[in-house]
Design a protein around this motif. Sequence first.
Motif, mmCIF file in Angstrom:
data_model
loop_
_atom_site.group_PDB
_atom_site.id
_atom_site.type_symbol
_atom_site.label_atom_id
_atom_site.label_comp_id
_atom_site.label_asym_id
_atom_site.label_seq_id
_atom_site.Cartn_x
_atom_site.Cartn_y
_atom_site.Cartn_z
ATOM 1 N N THR A 206 0.823 -1.197 -0.065
ATOM 2 C CA THR A 206 -0.111 0.116 0.139
ATOM 3 C C THR A 206 0.919 1.271 0.005
ATOM 4 O O THR A 206 0.722 2.342 -0.703
ATOM 5 C CB THR A 206 -1.098 -0.139 1.171
ATOM 6 N N PHE B 130 2.670 1.675 -3.530
ATOM 7 C CA PHE B 130 1.614 1.944 -4.594
ATOM 8 C C PHE B 130 0.623 2.890 -4.310
ATOM 9 O O PHE B 130 0.275 3.587 -5.390
ATOM 10 C CB PHE B 130 1.252 0.744 -5.273
ATOM 11 N N GLY B 131 0.424 3.101 -3.350
ATOM 12 C CA GLY B 131 -0.699 3.965 -3.094
ATOM 13 C C GLY B 131 -1.886 3.497 -2.773
ATOM 14 O O GLY B 131 -2.179 2.200 -2.648
ATOM 15 N N ILE B 132 -2.809 4.163 -1.925
ATOM 16 C CA ILE B 132 -4.073 3.613 -1.516
ATOM 17 C C ILE B 132 -4.886 3.156 -2.385
ATOM 18 O O ILE B 132 -5.893 2.498 -2.039
ATOM 19 C CB ILE B 132 -4.842 5.105 -0.686
ATOM 20 N N GLY B 133 -4.750 3.377 -3.455
ATOM 21 C CA GLY B 133 -5.640 3.003 -4.806
ATOM 22 C C GLY B 133 -5.502 1.591 -4.762
ATOM 23 O O GLY B 133 -6.410 0.767 -5.364
ATOM 24 N N SER B 134 -4.337 0.994 -3.910
ATOM 25 C CA SER B 134 -4.475 -0.641 -4.087
ATOM 26 C C SER B 134 -5.517 -1.229 -3.156
ATOM 27 O O SER B 134 -5.790 -2.284 -3.302
ATOM 28 C CB SER B 134 -3.153 -1.298 -3.785
ATOM 29 N N TRP B 135 -6.232 -0.282 -2.484
ATOM 30 C CA TRP B 135 -7.309 -0.717 -1.720
ATOM 31 C C TRP B 135 -8.607 -0.580 -2.780
ATOM 32 O O TRP B 135 -8.544 0.028 -3.747
ATOM 33 C CB TRP B 135 -7.593 0.069 -0.543
ATOM 34 N N GLY B 136 -9.877 -0.959 -2.238
ATOM 35 C CA GLY B 136 -11.020 -1.057 -3.116
ATOM 36 C C GLY B 136 -11.688 0.246 -2.889
ATOM 37 O O GLY B 136 -12.828 0.429 -3.560
ATOM 38 N N LEU B 137 -11.184 1.380 -2.425
ATOM 39 C CA LEU B 137 -11.986 2.714 -2.118
ATOM 40 C C LEU B 137 -12.134 3.374 -3.413
ATOM 41 O O LEU B 137 -11.699 2.876 -4.504
ATOM 42 C CB LEU B 137 -11.154 3.388 -0.998
ATOM 43 N N ARG C 288 -13.198 6.003 -9.682
ATOM 44 C CA ARG C 288 -12.204 6.765 -9.218
ATOM 45 C C ARG C 288 -11.916 7.770 -10.308
ATOM 46 O O ARG C 288 -10.721 8.328 -10.358
ATOM 47 C CB ARG C 288 -10.974 6.021 -9.065
ATOM 48 N N TRP D 68 -5.758 8.503 -6.060
ATOM 49 C CA TRP D 68 -5.583 7.125 -5.505
ATOM 50 C C TRP D 68 -4.039 6.691 -5.950
ATOM 51 O O TRP D 68 -3.388 5.854 -4.974
ATOM 52 C CB TRP D 68 -6.726 5.949 -5.889
ATOM 53 N N PHE D 69 -3.643 7.120 -6.815
ATOM 54 C CA PHE D 69 -2.401 6.796 -7.277
ATOM 55 C C PHE D 69 -1.728 7.949 -7.843
ATOM 56 O O PHE D 69 -2.303 9.064 -7.959
ATOM 57 C CB PHE D 69 -2.130 5.769 -8.536
ATOM 58 N N ARG E 148 0.175 11.589 -5.601
ATOM 59 C CA ARG E 148 -0.599 10.709 -4.852
ATOM 60 C C ARG E 148 -0.953 10.668 -3.354
ATOM 61 O O ARG E 148 -0.276 11.463 -2.660
ATOM 62 C CB ARG E 148 -0.021 9.250 -5.017
#
Lengths: 490, 1031
Positions: free
Chosen positions: A61, A64-71, B793, B906-907, B937
């Motif tokens: 996480t 790569f960033g929080i984007g790896s969660w499903g949010l 997103r 998110w990224f 990010r």
Amino acid sequence: MSGHKESILREPLITGQNITYSKITSDILLPVENKPNRAWWIGFIIALCGAMLWVFAVSYTFWFGIGSWGLNKTVGWAWDITGFVWWVGIGHAGTLISAVLLLFRQNWRNSINRSAEAMTIFAVICAATYVVSHMGRPWLAYWVLPLPNQFGSLWVNFNSPLVWDMFAISTYFSVSLLFWYTGLLPDIATIRDRATGLRRRIYSIFSFGWSGNVKTWQRFEAVSLILAGISTPLVLSVHTIVSMDFATSVIPGWHTTIFPPYFVAGAIFSGFAMVLTLLLVARKVLGLENYITMFHIESMNKIIILTGSIVGVAYLTEFFIAWYSGSEYEQYAFINRSTGPYWWAYWMMMTCNVISPQLLWFKKIRTNIAATWILSIVVNIGMWFERFVIIVTSLHRDYIPSSWAMFYPTWVDVSVFIGSIGLFFTLFLLFLRVLPSIAIAEVKLLLKSASEQAKLEQIKEGHLDKEQVAEYIGSLDKFDSVKQEEYAKI
Amino acid sequence: MESNKKYWKGLEEYKNTPDFVENNKNEFAESLPIEDVLNEAGLSTVTPRRDFLKALGFGLGAVTLAACQTAPIHKSIPYLVKPEEVVPGIPNYYVSSFNGQSILVKTREGRPIKIEPNPNAGGFFNGTDAQAQASVLDLYDVSKLQFPVKKDGSNGLTKSNWAEIDKFVQAELSKAQASGKKIRIVSSSVNSPSTKAVIADFTAAYPTTKHVQYDAISYTGIIKANENSFGKAVVPKYNFDKADLIVSFGADFLGTWISGEEFTAQYVSNRNQKSLSQGKMSRHFQFEAGMSMTGTNADTRVPIKLSEEGPALIALYNAITGANLAGGILGNNVIADKALKLVAKELLQNKGKSVVVCGSNDVSTQILVNAINSAIGSYGTTIDLDNPNKRYAGNDAEFAEFINEMNRGEVAAVFFLDSNPAYDVANAKAFTDGLAKVGLKVSFSDRQDETSSLCDVIAINHNYLESWGDANAYEGYYSIVQPTINPVFNSRQAEESLLIWSNAPVKEYYQYVRNNWEATILPVLGKTWKDVLQTGVFASAPKPAGTYAFSLSLAAVIPSILSNSKALVKDIELEVYESTGMRNGKYANNAFLQELPDPVSKVTWDNYIALAPKFAEKLGFKEFDIVSVKDDKGYSIELPVLIQPGQAQGTASIALGYGRTKAGKAGNDVGRNAYPFVSFTNGTSKYATTVKLEATGKRDELAQTQTHHSFEGRSIIREASFTAYKKNPAAGSGNDHAKHKTYDLWDKYEKPGNNWVMAIDLNACTGCGSCIVACNVENNIPVVGKDEVRRRREMHWIRIDRYYSFNVEGEGHGEAAHGEHGAHSNGINSVTKEKEIAHLDNMDNVSVVHQPMLCQHCDHAPCETVCPVLATTHSSDGLNHMAYNRCVGTRYCANNCPYKVRRFNWFNYWNDSRFDNYLNNEFTQLVLNPDVTTRSRGVMEKCTMCIQRIQSGKLQAKIEKRPLKDGEIKMACQQACSANAIIFGDGNDPNSEVSKALRSERTYYVLEEINVQPGIGYMTKIRNTDTTVHA
């Protein structure tokens, strides 16, 4: 506390005959002073794998960033804050047992407070990891602390419940740690006194020069009471403030004044369930049945049924208020909870938290170890779903229907959560190996007054009311650690 | 630069004294005590402890300090010789043209970064469309070729240079000339007078040349029909502003049909607040199969099958003229039948103030439409044949003939200018087979696309922002194209290439354009070249629009219409249509347009097959099921199903412009190509056919930005019928009864200077989405790609919420309707709740509302109170600020935003190889607006109300020592909006446009009931519905 003999009407807090102070010490220190057994190793390796999964998932996480969660744009919190609140809730039983029950002179807490407090600390650690890891830029997590800084005149926002949270959690953690450690001092000294070599040196340092003289004991008692006094409001405040993360918002399903008491009850509910989950196994594996008795188990079950019912009433109240408020958004939020796309989560919560704990009204069930253990796990599953329901089903369909969205967890979400359980058990199993899982000194206090052997002696002396004795003996039936032969003779 | 001058440092050097010579040999003027240090004694000196510690301390300290700051490397090159007109930080604006529309190009430090409408453009060029906004990105497209390429034996297309290419092409042209075979220049419609002149010159040099114009989305039907009916082979100028009654048969005139943005401005002028306040609103009927953007705006929309279009027009003609043409029967479609009778009645009442348009490309159908328009007196008022639209001149028949010529081996050389037939003709195989027989194949494409990769030479053309040129959108309306940047790659303008190859006297295209203007256009207008470069556009007074009467017999056209119609009564009727974002597919590699949600379906990055809910149910398809679509010719594609309310039963729709295979990295393999479904009959391309659908058992979720489509009866959407509005302007707005008293926890914000607020007219917004792209470009909003959109997103700061509601008429639906906001009727009876919609039997009568949604800049912003680090705060001029640098990314603000307008990074979208849609390279990053930071990010972002524009506007006023003028600062979204649906300004100024708008009875605030005190007011949607049609 220990001067008088306790009434025969009260059930014994220590069972077994021929218990001496020395035996108590040896029994409790058995896992600390010996090589771990196979059960511990199996548990530890599984837990460690979980902890490694946690390290991996959190590192992933961060990388790569929080984007790896499903949010997504609509559901900004899901498994992260669900996990956070769940762990904080679990952490509640520790302080309740150590502080509130101390102030109310509930001696039975003496056998379980140590483990419960340890559990609290580890649970709060798990919760704290979520606080940091859910941030988009976790390397700046310290910005939520009101530290003097050179970023202009930037300060934290004292209006934000997250800042209150930060204060609440960190206060709770430090006070719990202090309380726990203070309680540990005489026990660490005991280990020190029995140890040799390097272990002796290490425990010697950590015992802070405990000498065991009367003055020390007196101060110890005083400090314990003071800390109990300080901790007691925290039991209420921490989850109250956690609930304000939601209650102060404008989101239907979050914006609810009932949250503080409801969250506190829920937290105690889940905390006791977790204590049961842990101790039912620990007492068996570590052979501590004499100290953690059926009386303890039953008492905790009673608390679970009480708090579980409070939570149940809260759920129903929320529905009533949603209808009564006349607010279409509020009404929709609750109808959506129970019949929308996440209906299964809602009914999972209802079943696990409200319906299944009602089984504990039956004495057979609440004194049955297997049933209790299963129910304790069911309760925590239910409590996880409660937070999921509150967080995700409120967010995913709020005011503007165009933004309604679903949340689907990714493998990282799941791994972080499972990993946090691994982390928790790793810490707990290490604790069992290096520190006494029961407060030796405090249990010893009960030996002369509230133990089975003390009561048996009283009976043998024969000055007691026959009916009372009969009732006492009858109550011993449920104990799995009492040898009934002794009583057959009477 | 070489110089023989020698500078001496002193007299010693000048005189070259022996001392100087001696010293000059040494590196240092004085000898250094190196030996002393390095000798035995020096090395063995004892370092005292203190010295050692000092050195150690310093060393550690220095290293630590140095390590504290990673010095970022900025590659920037200062101007060696600064161009006079470029001031760093100050934008320059140049006039140019895009697709015939005059625009302003904003450049910063020499690079174009934004397209804005030219205020001089006049007419109804109020805004710009999404394509114009997105077009800056095409300049910085890395998928373009960087140099001309030429086929090199078996090596395929290899790097070449212009000299080589000129030699080759000229040699081949001479051969072609000598052989006497045909030379063809194939292009999409050319309206540029200079380009036309170049082609004429080229034709003069190579007399066998012919210019073949074709458009992937063809208007040949209209052109031929007008030629047939009135002797004028033109696309007329339509004046929707003069129409009180608009009847459209499948023409998406607000979106893709001819000139959508302009028509939007015209259309809205009869429906916006100004018009409403004068008690006037046009009425719009739409008869169509697929739900078009125009259909979503119609007051009454009647779904008809494609096969019913012809009979419907015949029926309408009969009803208007009292004629009795055969075939005007809509037996099954009772609603359409009823609607047509009503339309006929109203058309007769509005003679000369109404217009009938039809999207068909069939000549016969368009002739019938001409007859109808003539009967209702449209010519000279709403339709102007004397100042025609010059943008479409394609001739399908000529192009079909060109393919035949190639296949017959008659073509020796072909040049493709701004056209890509290998992709966008129906029968691509006939085209490519024919092309293989052509001797010289030259493409002017900027990339190796489907057609150019089959050519011998790709003489890469400039991007329009690098070009000189001109445009002639309407008769007498000329605009200039001027370069705003030096050509980035080794490209050459196509016209210049043609001039060189035809060995014209003037080979430089700039000079050519200028000569052309000075010779032909400017003398007429009495202007100079310099005027042109400054104003960008010149229009001579329009000719008076003549009235034309249709006098021919319809006997010949009716059988043709009916036989076309009959041919469609089979299987499933399929309509292929131009997509609002992709248009004809030319912009497929533009990531901004790929991620622009379709105005109706909200789908990004894909095309799909749209089916009506009940029809899909009947066929057994669920949403996102992949079905195989197969036509009679054997072409088949697999596409996911989209359930589209309002789609006519028995029909399906697929968007064109997708399925490019050689567009570039963003556009390749997005969607499927539907051009092969286009058929060529009776001399024109037809965009209707019949197909069979088969389940494949696969499923693919479309990336939609909105997945819930009804507004659940919530007062976020407030609407009223025009009848109710006339009785009470506040109808439906909730303003006509007392509101709750509110209590505030917070203090009121002082707004001593300005109070920036906005008003959005829901009756003006057509949902086109050009504001979204404008905002993306202005604010460096990252494109996230299909998968991320599917995860909900997308980053758009402004979105357009589109809600469907279903009209119920008559008795017994009182409870289901949402028509009772407050005690007062809004005159609208519709079902808006998901659960009730699910029980509807008839879902054909769908109403749509588009609601632009962006940060509301609430005065009591829920996001502000919850941020733990004060990253989002309120300004003293009414804005909700977002300090990216301070944000730690808890996302609490987004959760607590009732409007869900906050967007989280998110990224690292703009610089992460996994999201390489367009921006992950230094070249494309030149498109970024330097006034707006890119967000890393983990940071929240949202609409800033173009704070950079507010600041620069304030600064400009300050420099000029004057107060800000109302309307001086324009938001990017507002500026792009052709409908002027968005008004921005100072709420503290009671006379500002926005203050006036917000005082309107129609104005309401979304979610005002939760007292967040939003800064954006919305004006009710007014529907000029006729309640009798669907009853």
